[in-house]
Design a protein around this motif. Sequence first.
Motif, mmCIF file in Angstrom:
data_model
loop_
_atom_site.group_PDB
_atom_site.id
_atom_site.type_symbol
_atom_site.label_atom_id
_atom_site.label_comp_id
_atom_site.label_asym_id
_atom_site.label_seq_id
_atom_site.Cartn_x
_atom_site.Cartn_y
_atom_site.Cartn_z
ATOM 1 N N LYS A 1 0.821 -1.225 0.000
ATOM 2 C CA LYS A 1 0.000 0.000 0.000
ATOM 3 C C LYS A 1 0.852 1.271 0.000
ATOM 4 N N ALA B 1 4.370 7.254 3.142
ATOM 5 C CA ALA B 1 3.421 8.342 2.868
ATOM 6 C C ALA B 1 3.963 9.697 3.293
ATOM 7 N N ALA C 1 7.158 12.302 5.357
ATOM 8 C CA ALA C 1 7.669 12.550 6.704
ATOM 9 C C ALA C 1 6.476 12.485 7.647
ATOM 10 N N ILE D 1 3.845 13.621 9.707
ATOM 11 C CA ILE D 1 3.206 14.930 9.891
ATOM 12 C C ILE D 1 2.890 15.161 11.371
ATOM 13 N N LYS D 2 2.523 14.065 12.059
ATOM 14 C CA LYS D 2 2.167 14.214 13.486
ATOM 15 C C LYS D 2 3.400 14.606 14.305
ATOM 16 N N PHE E 1 16.039 16.745 9.403
ATOM 17 C CA PHE E 1 16.213 16.029 8.129
ATOM 18 C C PHE E 1 17.665 15.946 7.663
ATOM 19 N N GLY F 1 8.292 13.082 1.793
ATOM 20 C CA GLY F 1 9.566 12.472 2.178
ATOM 21 C C GLY F 1 9.722 11.053 1.646
ATOM 22 N N GLU G 1 3.653 18.481 -0.175
ATOM 23 C CA GLU G 1 3.899 19.335 0.993
ATOM 24 C C GLU G 1 3.203 20.686 0.889
ATOM 25 N N THR H 1 7.133 22.914 1.990
ATOM 26 C CA THR H 1 7.741 22.528 0.710
ATOM 27 C C THR H 1 8.498 21.214 0.920
ATOM 28 N N GLY I 1 11.568 19.033 1.763
ATOM 29 C CA GLY I 1 12.648 19.424 2.674
ATOM 30 C C GLY I 1 13.768 18.408 2.771
HETATM 31 C C1 HXC Z 1 1.856 10.729 9.763
HETATM 32 C C2 HXC Z 1 0.455 9.509 8.437
HETATM 33 C C3 HXC Z 1 1.043 10.037 7.257
HETATM 34 C C4 HXC Z 1 2.109 10.963 7.417
HETATM 35 C C5 HXC Z 1 -0.522 8.683 6.675
HETATM 36 N N1 HXC Z 1 -0.502 8.676 8.019
HETATM 37 N N2 HXC Z 1 0.418 9.497 6.181
HETATM 38 N N3 HXC Z 1 0.868 9.860 9.666
HETATM 39 N N4 HXC Z 1 2.465 11.280 8.681
HETATM 40 N N5 HXC Z 1 2.758 11.490 6.380
HETATM 41 C C6 HXC Z 1 -1.361 7.920 8.923
HETATM 42 C C7 HXC Z 1 -2.782 8.480 8.962
HETATM 43 O O1 HXC Z 1 -2.861 9.571 9.836
HETATM 44 C C8 HXC Z 1 -3.559 7.277 9.466
HETATM 45 O O2 HXC Z 1 -3.366 7.138 10.855
HETATM 46 C C9 HXC Z 1 -2.836 6.115 8.804
HETATM 47 O O3 HXC Z 1 -1.536 6.592 8.444
HETATM 48 C C10 HXC Z 1 -3.536 5.640 7.525
HETATM 49 O O4 HXC Z 1 -3.695 6.766 6.665
HETATM 50 P P1 HXC Z 1 -5.098 7.163 6.008
HETATM 51 O O5 HXC Z 1 -5.017 8.605 5.642
HETATM 52 O O6 HXC Z 1 -6.247 6.738 6.863
HETATM 53 O O7 HXC Z 1 -5.086 6.258 4.688
HETATM 54 P P2 HXC Z 1 -5.811 6.526 3.300
HETATM 55 O O8 HXC Z 1 -7.171 7.115 3.544
HETATM 56 O O9 HXC Z 1 -5.688 5.259 2.526
HETATM 57 O O10 HXC Z 1 -4.961 7.687 2.587
HETATM 58 C C11 HXC Z 1 -3.605 7.458 2.204
HETATM 59 C C12 HXC Z 1 -2.884 8.812 1.887
HETATM 60 C C13 HXC Z 1 -3.051 9.761 3.092
HETATM 61 C C14 HXC Z 1 -3.472 9.427 0.630
HETATM 62 C C15 HXC Z 1 -1.396 8.479 1.638
HETATM 63 O O11 HXC Z 1 -2.689 9.075 4.308
HETATM 64 C C16 HXC Z 1 -2.224 11.008 2.996
HETATM 65 O O12 HXC Z 1 -2.579 11.924 2.260
HETATM 66 N N6 HXC Z 1 -1.148 11.080 3.775
HETATM 67 C C17 HXC Z 1 -0.307 12.248 3.875
HETATM 68 C C18 HXC Z 1 0.519 12.392 2.627
HETATM 69 C C19 HXC Z 1 1.395 13.630 2.702
HETATM 70 O O13 HXC Z 1 0.938 14.763 2.816
HETATM 71 N N7 HXC Z 1 2.731 13.399 2.667
HETATM 72 C C20 HXC Z 1 3.683 14.456 2.776
HETATM 73 C C21 HXC Z 1 4.028 14.642 4.195
HETATM 74 S S1 HXC Z 1 5.046 16.071 4.416
HETATM 75 P P3 HXC Z 1 -4.614 7.160 11.890
HETATM 76 O O14 HXC Z 1 -3.947 7.001 13.218
HETATM 77 O O15 HXC Z 1 -5.304 8.455 11.683
HETATM 78 O O16 HXC Z 1 -5.449 5.984 11.458
HETATM 79 C C22 HXC Z 1 6.547 15.559 4.037
HETATM 80 C C23 HXC Z 1 7.501 16.630 4.261
HETATM 81 C C24 HXC Z 1 8.829 16.466 3.641
HETATM 82 O O17 HXC Z 1 6.842 14.470 3.664
HETATM 83 C C25 HXC Z 1 9.742 17.571 4.073
HETATM 84 C C26 HXC Z 1 9.219 18.927 4.249
HETATM 85 C C27 HXC Z 1 8.442 19.222 5.491
#
Ligand code: HXC
Length: 257
Positions: A59, A63, A65, A67-68, A84, A108, A131, A137, A139
């Motif tokens: 799956k 997904a 970095a 976020i929490k 990072f 990430g 992001e 953005t 990172g």
């Molecule tokens: C923390 C995450 C997460 C993340 C998913 N989860 N992605 N927790 N950080 N990046 C957690 C969800 O909160 C949830 O936990 C569990 O994983 C399952 O995710 P769901 O959203 O319920 O799954 P689904 O509906 O199938 O959607 C999948 C998804 C979505 C489309 C991938 O999870 C999503 O959009 N995730 C975030 C993607 C994102 O924005 N990535 C970039 C992050 S920023 P719970 O406990 O609620 O069940 C980044 C920064 C890089 O990477 C550097 C600069 C800052």
Amino acid sequence: MTYETLLVEQRGAVTLITLNRPQALNALNSQVLADLIAALAAFDADASQGCAVLTGSEKAFAAGADIKEMATQSFADMYGGNFFAGYDRVTATRKPIIAAVAGYALGGGCELAMMCDFIIAGDNAKFGQPEIKLAVTPGMGGSQRMARAIGKAKTMDMCLTGRMMDATEAEQSGLVARVVPVADLVDEAVKAAATIAGMAPLATLAVKEMVNAAFETTLQQGVVFERRLFHGLFGSEDQTEGMAAFVEKRPGNWTGR
Ligand code: HXC
């Protein structure tokens, strides 16, 4: 060695590293980074290992970095703590790493895949730099590595709209080297890694170093750098063995010397 957030297994000369935080779709928190740095350092130091495969689940590769973990951080925490920066140690790994990406490789996660030497994608892979939707953005080098991999137009599109790119588009764009059915992904990546691990070790290090130099130098400097490494390999026992093996119509028997 066991890790909190990774599964690590040796398949012959291939180290298979699997991101293992399924409850968070392999979101990359500080523990994942610490585990990854330790696992890659152990791989790099182990002379029995020639190539690594980094993968996630069907799956999600990852997904993003976590976020929490980032949500409550201040500028002082991030900048002062050089958040990072540890990922530079991932890219300092000297032996090759193949990213085997199924499902989501976002933020990430996409950046981590691009830190690897090449990407093999499952046909369900989805890449993105979303992001911007969180008011931040890339990172971990995403804007830079993606621009070098697929050019300005698509990188701007991906980073400004936050849209996802499927495996077909990723292959056509040059982001990934191959697309395979997701059910075969890990086996195909391990097979490619085993091929690499079967090559003479010094030549393998040299290839990684010289291709990466293409992104850091002018063409002329890069060509000279390549030639010097090529010349240097004529000081290795494996060069003598490799060319003798070709002439004698037999496989080479490498010593890594
Ligand atoms: C923390 C995450 C997460 C993340 C998913 N989860 N992605 N927790 N950080 N990046 C957690 C969800 O909160 C949830 O936990 C569990 O994983 C399952 O995710 P769901 O959203 O319920 O799954 P689904 O509906 O199938 O959607 C999948 C998804 C979505 C489309 C991938 O999870 C999503 O959009 N995730 C975030 C993607 C994102 O924005 N990535 C970039 C992050 S920023 P719970 O406990 O609620 O069940 C980044 C920064 C890089 O990477 C550097 C600069 C800052």
